[in-house]
Design an enzyme around this catalytic site. Structure first.
Site, PDB file in Angstrom:
ATOM      1  N   CYS A 132     -34.736  50.672   8.203  1.00  0.00           N
ATOM      2  CA  CYS A 132     -35.284  49.717   7.929  1.00  0.00           C
ATOM      3  C   CYS A 132     -36.773  48.992   9.417  1.00  0.00           C
ATOM      4  CB  CYS A 132     -34.147  48.413   8.810  1.00  0.00           C
ATOM      5  SG  CYS A 132     -34.452  46.923   9.278  1.00  0.00           S
ATOM      6  N   ASP A 158     -29.545  49.585   7.505  1.00  0.00           N
ATOM      7  CA  ASP A 158     -30.761  48.423   7.032  1.00  0.00           C
ATOM      8  C   ASP A 158     -29.980  47.192   7.114  1.00  0.00           C
ATOM      9  OD1 ASP A 158     -32.873  47.199   6.053  1.00  0.00           O
ATOM     10  OD2 ASP A 158     -32.507  47.412   4.131  1.00  0.00           O
ATOM     11  N   SER A 159     -30.600  46.183   7.015  1.00  0.00           N
ATOM     12  CA  SER A 159     -29.618  44.861   7.184  1.00  0.00           C
ATOM     13  C   SER A 159     -29.464  44.128   5.664  1.00  0.00           C
ATOM     14  CB  SER A 159     -31.247  43.681   7.337  1.00  0.00           C
ATOM     15  OG  SER A 159     -32.534  43.879   5.859  1.00  0.00           O
ATOM     16  N   CYS A 188     -42.124  47.034   4.510  1.00  0.00           N
ATOM     17  CA  CYS A 188     -40.420  47.313   4.234  1.00  0.00           C
ATOM     18  C   CYS A 188     -39.874  47.560   4.052  1.00  0.00           C
ATOM     19  CB  CYS A 188     -39.777  44.879   4.657  1.00  0.00           C
ATOM     20  SG  CYS A 188     -38.291  44.578   3.710  1.00  0.00           S
ATOM     21  N   HIS A 241     -37.396  47.203   1.857  1.00  0.00           N
ATOM     22  CA  HIS A 241     -36.607  46.129   0.485  1.00  0.00           C
ATOM     23  C   HIS A 241     -37.823  45.898  -0.768  1.00  0.00           C
ATOM     24  CE1 HIS A 241     -33.824  44.492   2.770  1.00  0.00           C
ATOM     25  NE2 HIS A 241     -32.683  44.142   1.792  1.00  0.00           N
TER      26      HIS A 241
HETATM   27  N1  DGL Z   1     -35.303  46.043   5.511  1.00  0.00           N
HETATM   28  C1  DGL Z   1     -36.235  45.675   6.260  1.00  0.00           C
HETATM   29  C2  DGL Z   1     -36.812  46.273   6.846  1.00  0.00           C
HETATM   30  O1  DGL Z   1     -37.605  47.224   6.765  1.00  0.00           O
HETATM   31  C3  DGL Z   1     -35.819  43.794   6.433  1.00  0.00           C
HETATM   32  C4  DGL Z   1     -35.477  43.492   5.721  1.00  0.00           C
HETATM   33  C5  DGL Z   1     -35.441  41.778   6.634  1.00  0.00           C
HETATM   34  O2  DGL Z   1     -33.764  41.717   6.593  1.00  0.00           O
HETATM   35  O3  DGL Z   1     -35.857  40.671   7.291  1.00  0.00           O
HETATM   36  O4  DGL Z   1     -37.994  45.331   7.251  1.00  0.00           O
END
Ligand code: DGL
Length: 253
Positions: free
Chosen positions: A73, A10-11, A181, A183
């Site tokens: 992600c 993931d990011s 997302c 997160h």
């Molecule tokens: N966790 C990521 C997602 O599911 C992206 C968060 C990001 O880096 O902006 O989209």
């Protein structure tokens, strides 16, 4: 092949929420998690840049000899899943906002889709929206993933942020919200507080089940021994790794 680990990226640390579902469903598997915290957020970057970063993340995991790649992600899936599937010899499992289940279960209200600006802009989401978006409304959330990255899951700062972000949408009869997302899954309690009574959907369980299906089909499921989890970050290890582990162990609503 069976005994090789599964690579997940993931990011940042959002994908740890997906990792929890996967390791619960497949407790005998070994997982290697990579969070590209140094380059987070991805969701406000261009598609080309996200693709380049996703290729780097994948190379890190391939060096560890993984048997499959999970893009934990939504943003990176939209920008890179097709390219990675075309170029890699291992299966690639991606994610998309859980608009389909939210729309199939909808009774009469509006479905909000909270996601990064990049996810909502990309073709993959447009196609999903054409199919299941009749009663849905995209809610771009720049700045929201940063709270999870910093380990701020509740409190006044995030409450104020969410109330401001969601204010323009309060005039709609929101029935459910898709957390598009990974997160945001860690921010469920704060989001529920800002949107009382609204049903929250996420794609984590569906992704874990998809991973299991793909490995089953190939006969690559590890069926013996105990599984393990290793975590890596491109960011500040002394700060991020303990946070990742505590999120991995934390109970989410
Ligand atoms: N966790 C990521 C997602 O599911 C992206 C968060 C990001 O880096 O902006 O989209």
């Amino acid at each position: 092949m069976r005994s090789r680990p599964i690579g997940v990226f993931d990011s940042g640390l959002g994908g740890v929420s997906v990792l929890r579902n996967m390791s619960a469903l497949l407790p005998k598997e070994d997982f290697i998690y990579f969070g590209d915290d140094k380059n987070a957020p991805y969701g406000t970057k261009s598609e080309e840049e996200i693709l380049r970063l996703a290729i780097d993340d994948t190379s890190f995991l391939l060096q560890k000899n993984v048997k499959a790649i999970v893009i934990a992600c939504n943003t990176a899936t939209s920008a890179a899943a097709n390219h990675l599937r075309e170029t890699l010899s291992v299966p690639v499992i991606g994610m998309e906002p859980a608009l389909k289940p939210a729309s199939l279960n909808r009774k009469e209200g509006v479905i909000g889709v909270m996601a990064t600006p990049a996810t909502l802009k990309q073709k993959k989401f447009r196609l999903l929206y054409e199919k299941y978006g009749d009663h849905a409304m995209p809610i771009p959330c720049p700045g929201l993933m940063e709270f999870a990255e910093k380990g701020i899951l509740s409190g006044e700062e995030i409450d104020v942020f969410l109330n401001k972000l969601l204010a323009p949408y309060r005039k709609y009869p929101l029935e459910s919200v898709v957390l598009g997302c990974t997160h945001y899954v860690f921010l469920k309690a704060a989001i529920s507080k800002a949107l009382p009574g609204v049903i929250l959907y996420d794609g984590n369980d569906g992704t874990a089940r998809q991973l299991k299906r793909v490995l089953e089909e190939k006969n690559w499921l590890k069926e013996t021994g105990e599984g393990s989890v290793s975590m890596y970050t491109s960011g500040d290890e002394s700060h991020i790794l303990p946070l990742m582990w505590s999120l991995f162990r934390e109970k989410i609503l």
